[in-house]
Design an enzyme around this catalytic site. Structure first.
Site, mmCIF file in Angstrom:
data_model
loop_
_atom_site.group_PDB
_atom_site.id
_atom_site.type_symbol
_atom_site.label_atom_id
_atom_site.label_comp_id
_atom_site.label_asym_id
_atom_site.label_seq_id
_atom_site.Cartn_x
_atom_site.Cartn_y
_atom_site.Cartn_z
ATOM 1 N N LEU A 4 0.847 -1.182 0.000
ATOM 2 C CA LEU A 4 0.000 0.000 0.000
ATOM 3 C C LEU A 4 0.885 1.234 0.000
ATOM 4 O O LEU A 4 1.465 1.593 1.015
ATOM 5 C CB LEU A 4 -0.909 -0.023 1.239
ATOM 6 C CG LEU A 4 -1.799 -1.265 1.329
ATOM 7 C CD1 LEU A 4 -2.610 -1.245 2.611
ATOM 8 C CD2 LEU A 4 -2.707 -1.337 0.130
ATOM 9 N N GLN A 78 1.748 -2.869 7.099
ATOM 10 C CA GLN A 78 2.151 -2.472 5.761
ATOM 11 C C GLN A 78 1.142 -2.956 4.709
ATOM 12 O O GLN A 78 0.886 -2.256 3.723
ATOM 13 C CB GLN A 78 3.544 -3.030 5.442
ATOM 14 C CG GLN A 78 4.101 -2.597 4.096
ATOM 15 C CD GLN A 78 4.247 -1.093 3.989
ATOM 16 O OE1 GLN A 78 4.381 -0.408 4.989
ATOM 17 N NE2 GLN A 78 4.201 -0.580 2.764
ATOM 18 N N GLU A 79 0.587 -4.126 4.925
ATOM 19 C CA GLU A 79 -0.369 -4.661 3.971
ATOM 20 C C GLU A 79 -1.691 -3.893 3.974
ATOM 21 O O GLU A 79 -2.259 -3.609 2.922
ATOM 22 C CB GLU A 79 -0.649 -6.146 4.263
ATOM 23 C CG GLU A 79 0.488 -7.089 3.937
ATOM 24 C CD GLU A 79 0.645 -7.333 2.443
ATOM 25 O OE1 GLU A 79 -0.140 -6.779 1.656
ATOM 26 O OE2 GLU A 79 1.575 -8.077 2.066
ATOM 27 N N SER A 80 -2.199 -3.582 5.180
ATOM 28 C CA SER A 80 -3.574 -3.072 5.246
ATOM 29 C C SER A 80 -3.846 -2.015 6.296
ATOM 30 O O SER A 80 -4.982 -1.558 6.420
ATOM 31 C CB SER A 80 -4.517 -4.244 5.515
ATOM 32 O OG SER A 80 -4.296 -4.757 6.831
ATOM 33 N N TYR A 178 9.002 -2.929 0.225
ATOM 34 C CA TYR A 178 8.180 -3.734 1.127
ATOM 35 C C TYR A 178 9.034 -4.366 2.217
ATOM 36 O O TYR A 178 8.721 -4.270 3.414
ATOM 37 C CB TYR A 178 7.475 -4.796 0.293
ATOM 38 C CG TYR A 178 6.553 -5.735 1.027
ATOM 39 C CD1 TYR A 178 5.241 -5.381 1.282
ATOM 40 C CD2 TYR A 178 6.982 -7.007 1.415
ATOM 41 C CE1 TYR A 178 4.367 -6.258 1.925
ATOM 42 C CE2 TYR A 178 6.126 -7.885 2.048
ATOM 43 C CZ TYR A 178 4.820 -7.513 2.299
ATOM 44 O OH TYR A 178 3.965 -8.393 2.936
#
Length: 347
Positions: A4, A78-80, A178
């Site tokens: 994201l 970090q993902e969501s 990432y």
């Protein structure tokens, strides 16, 4: 699964400096954004309460010590940003951002509601942990070198096939960012009591496992190889303010924490006295203590041992002290009465 980020792919492709700026922006945003903060116990902080038990469970189910609660938390953020309804333009779904094809491999009904869904916190986090655990194992066996966590994260983001192709982290800006961002933001989610345990072997692994339980309440007679549980009162122990606290407190006592930490590699017996008996043929002097060694206190002789702790290095021990307290890190000299110190052994 897509990282994201706010910068567009076109800007990243045209300006290398934008990548650096992007990293700084994400890190600054992580510090500025307000999210629900837990009590900070157990080596984890800054995590919404509904995610905490699943993160701990996912870490505990993996036998690879590199997979810590803080790593899983940083990856979820970090993902969501811990958003259960998160979705990417590429089709990734839920808080752990699983693509449908990947979910078909790793998804399970972990929360027992009758449906395996990437949108459910429990299902998503346990699947994330299982996939990361597998990737860490692959990374350690690959011979590619470097940080196994970094290789595993790269595999989660770009696919393990890309890691194999490049024999390391692929040269994709998205994947490299990432990995860097997650590893650099892990400390944000580490609770104040989390231990940074280095080294390998059963002692170091046991200490890592026990350290993930810092902040767990003491419960006399509670706990075992599978984790914390309610305990019992025996007429003398387990009481707080005149009431039996152990029967309603999910936690560990001193010896169950030790048993849990070493299980299943070393199957120690349940009580402190029995643990001493099982390891007394491997005594260790106080001057030669190593991480993971067991320390014992007694009211007089091996038959009166009443407490056990795990040596954590630098003169400190990790232990579950007594009713009303939690699993904690304290100096060896103040863990229990100094006059009661009986000796140490190496499992």
């Amino acid at each position: 699964m897509k990282v994201l980020i706010r910068a567009t792919a076109a800007v990243i492709a045209m300006f290398v400096l934008a990548v650096i700026g992007l990293m700084a922006m994400v890190l600054a945003d992580a510090d500025a954004e307000a999210i629900e903060v837990s009590d900070g116990g157990g080596g984890l902080q800054g995590v919404p309460a509904e995610f905490r038990p699943w993160i701990f469970k996912a870490a505990e189910e993996c036998m690879e010590p590199e997979l810590t609660p803080a790593l899983l938390a940083a990856q979820l953020y970090q993902e969501s940003r811990f958003q259960t309804k998160a979705a990417s333009h590429a089709g990734a779904q839920g808080p752990a951002q699983f693509m449908p094809g990947t979910w078909a491999t790793w998804g399970r009904d972990a929360d027992g509601d009758g449906e395996a869904s990437p949108w459910d916190i429990g299902d998503a986090v346990i699947a994330q942990g299982r996939m990361m655990c597998s990737l860490i194992k692959q990374a350690k066996k690959s011979g590619y070198g470097g940080d196994a966590r970094a290789l595993a994260l790269a595999g989660y983001n770009a696919g393990w096939g890309a890691v194999e192709t490049y024999r390391g982290i692929p040269p994709y800006a998205e994947t490299q960012n990432y990995v860097k961002i997650i590893l650099s933001t892990m400390t944000r989610f580490q609770g104040p009591g989390l231990l940074d345990v280095t080294g390998s072997g059963s002692g170091a692994d046991a200490l890592r496992k026990a350290a993930n339980r810092m902040g767990t309440p003491y419960s006399y007679g509670g706990g075992g190889p599978n984790g914390p549980s309610t305990g019992f009162c025996d007429g003398r122990n387990g009481y707080l303010n005149g009431k039996c606290a152990a029967s309603s407190t999910v936690g560990f006592d001193c010896s169950s924490l030790v048993q849990y930490a070493y299980w299943p590699d070393v199957k120690l017996p349940r009580t402190a006295a029995a643990q001493y008996g099982a390891t007394s043929d491997r005594p260790v002097s106080r001057q030669n203590l190593k991480v993971g060694d067991l320390l014992f206190w007694s009211h007089g002789g091996s038959g009166a041992i009443y407490h056990v702790a795990i040596y954590a290095g630098d003169g400190n021990v990790l232990h579950a002290p007594r009713t009303g307290k939690t699993v904690e890190l304290v100096p060896l000299t103040s863990a229990m009465p100094e006059a009661d110190y009986y000796g140490a052994t190496r499992p």
